[in-house]
Design a protein around this motif. Structure first.
Motif, short mmCIF file in Angstrom:
data_model
loop_
_atom_site.label_atom_id
_atom_site.label_comp_id
_atom_site.label_asym_id
_atom_site.label_seq_id
_atom_site.Cartn_x
_atom_site.Cartn_y
_atom_site.Cartn_z
N CYS A 56 2.21 1.76 -3.44
CA CYS A 56 1.16 2.21 -4.54
C CYS A 56 0.98 3.63 -4.10
O CYS A 56 0.75 4.36 -4.91
CB CYS A 56 -0.06 1.52 -4.10
SG CYS A 56 -0.18 0.00 -4.80
N GLN A 57 1.03 4.15 -2.88
CA GLN A 57 0.90 5.50 -2.61
C GLN A 57 1.99 6.32 -3.06
O GLN A 57 1.65 7.53 -3.65
CB GLN A 57 0.73 5.86 -0.96
CG GLN A 57 0.77 7.10 -0.60
CD GLN A 57 0.53 7.30 1.00
OE1 GLN A 57 0.94 6.34 1.62
NE2 GLN A 57 0.39 8.59 1.37
N GLN A 58 3.23 5.72 -3.20
CA GLN A 58 4.29 6.43 -3.72
C GLN A 58 4.32 6.80 -5.37
O GLN A 58 4.65 7.69 -5.85
CB GLN A 58 5.61 5.81 -3.54
CG GLN A 58 6.18 5.79 -2.21
CD GLN A 58 7.41 5.02 -1.84
OE1 GLN A 58 7.57 4.36 -2.46
NE2 GLN A 58 7.86 5.23 -0.61
N SER A 111 0.81 -1.25 0.03
CA SER A 111 -0.02 -0.01 -0.14
C SER A 111 0.77 1.35 -0.02
O SER A 111 0.52 1.95 -0.76
CB SER A 111 -0.87 0.11 1.21
OG SER A 111 -1.74 -1.08 1.09
N TRP A 115 -5.91 3.42 -6.42
CA TRP A 115 -5.10 4.63 -6.25
C TRP A 115 -5.09 4.81 -4.76
O TRP A 115 -6.03 5.39 -4.18
CB TRP A 115 -5.88 5.86 -7.09
CG TRP A 115 -5.04 7.15 -6.68
CD1 TRP A 115 -4.35 7.99 -5.67
CD2 TRP A 115 -4.53 7.80 -7.99
NE1 TRP A 115 -3.93 8.59 -6.16
CE2 TRP A 115 -3.67 9.08 -7.58
CE3 TRP A 115 -4.74 7.82 -9.39
CZ2 TRP A 115 -3.21 9.95 -8.23
CZ3 TRP A 115 -4.05 8.64 -10.25
CH2 TRP A 115 -3.34 9.78 -9.77
N VAL A 116 -3.78 4.66 -4.14
CA VAL A 116 -3.66 4.86 -2.54
C VAL A 116 -3.58 6.37 -2.15
O VAL A 116 -2.81 6.84 -2.93
CB VAL A 116 -2.83 3.83 -1.98
CG1 VAL A 116 -2.73 4.11 -0.59
CG2 VAL A 116 -3.11 2.40 -2.39
N GLU A 117 -4.44 6.81 -1.42
CA GLU A 117 -4.30 8.26 -0.89
C GLU A 117 -3.54 8.27 0.26
O GLU A 117 -2.95 9.20 0.55
CB GLU A 117 -5.89 8.74 -0.95
CG GLU A 117 -6.37 8.82 -2.19
CD GLU A 117 -7.93 9.20 -2.13
OE1 GLU A 117 -8.27 9.45 -1.03
OE2 GLU A 117 -8.58 9.49 -3.14
N ARG A 118 -3.88 7.29 1.36
CA ARG A 118 -3.28 7.30 2.47
C ARG A 118 -3.15 5.95 3.26
O ARG A 118 -4.14 5.23 3.22
CB ARG A 118 -3.87 8.40 3.50
CG ARG A 118 -3.36 8.73 4.71
CD ARG A 118 -4.12 9.75 5.50
NE ARG A 118 -5.41 9.28 5.90
CZ ARG A 118 -5.80 9.56 6.99
NH1 ARG A 118 -5.27 10.31 7.81
NH2 ARG A 118 -7.02 9.08 7.11
N PHE A 165 -8.31 4.71 -0.32
CA PHE A 165 -7.93 4.50 -1.41
C PHE A 165 -9.10 4.55 -2.34
O PHE A 165 -10.30 4.82 -1.75
CB PHE A 165 -7.37 2.84 -1.86
CG PHE A 165 -8.40 1.91 -1.29
CD1 PHE A 165 -9.18 1.42 -2.25
CD2 PHE A 165 -8.26 1.53 -0.20
CE1 PHE A 165 -10.20 0.60 -1.69
CE2 PHE A 165 -9.15 0.28 0.44
CZ PHE A 165 -10.04 -0.02 -0.52
N LYS A 173 1.52 7.41 -6.99
CA LYS A 173 0.65 8.50 -7.39
C LYS A 173 0.05 8.25 -8.88
O LYS A 173 -0.05 9.12 -9.58
CB LYS A 173 1.31 9.72 -7.49
CG LYS A 173 1.75 10.29 -5.93
CD LYS A 173 2.55 11.51 -5.88
CE LYS A 173 2.73 11.84 -4.57
NZ LYS A 173 3.34 12.71 -3.86
#
Length: 155
Positions: A36-38, A33, A93-96, A75, A40
């Motif tokens: 995935c966040q990195q 996760s 799309w992982v946001e946090r 996400f 963007k």
């Protein structure tokens, strides 16, 4: 991007990218996760499989595990059909990502384990009444009425 191989105890031969190697003690779905966040961007199982050098099927399992953890991972998800593929695939799309330390984990409330206790089978277990609640002496009343009829009928 360089990859860094870590201890193969928890990750079963997965290679952790160097950009998330500082989180090596976290569970694999958290590491994925964070990766995935990195990125963007929208990420699917093929991207995860390539970055972590794991089979696509295992990457798909990790992706489904991430989708079932909305309390820890914020996400957006979508189904995307790629050219040449018959079935749509999940993309996220992982946001946090919320990382909790194992030391700081405390139970918010105590819930007793009711399944391990021995219980009496029947109406007590399911809490469903059997029509006799509140009428403890019904049987004796019925027996008395029957015996009164029987005594009156013999005379």
């Amino acid at each position: 991007m360089k990859n860094k191989s870590l201890k193969k105890i928890n990750y079963h031969n997965a290679i952790i990218p160097e950009s998330v190697s500082q989180y090596a003690k976290q569970p694999l779905y958290i590491i994925i996760s964070l990766w995935c966040q990195q990125q963007k961007k929208w990420v699917n199982r093929n991207d995860i499989a390539q970055a972590f050098s794991m089979p696509e099927r295992r990457a798909s399992f990790q992706l489904s595990y991430i989708l079932s953890r909305p309390n820890y991972i914020h996400f957006r998800s979508r189904l995307q059909t790629q050219p040449g593929m018959r079935h749509p695939c999940n993309e996220i799309w992982v946001e946090r990502v919320i990382i909790e330390s194992m030391k700081n984990k405390t139970k918010s409330s105590y819930l007793p384990d009711t399944k391990s206790r021995r219980t009496i089978m029947g109406s007590y277990r399911s809490r469903v009444g059997n029509g006799m609640s509140g009428s403890k002496d019904v049987w004796q009343t019925l027996v008395m009425m029957r015996s009164a009829k029987a005594e009156g009928g013999d005379e």
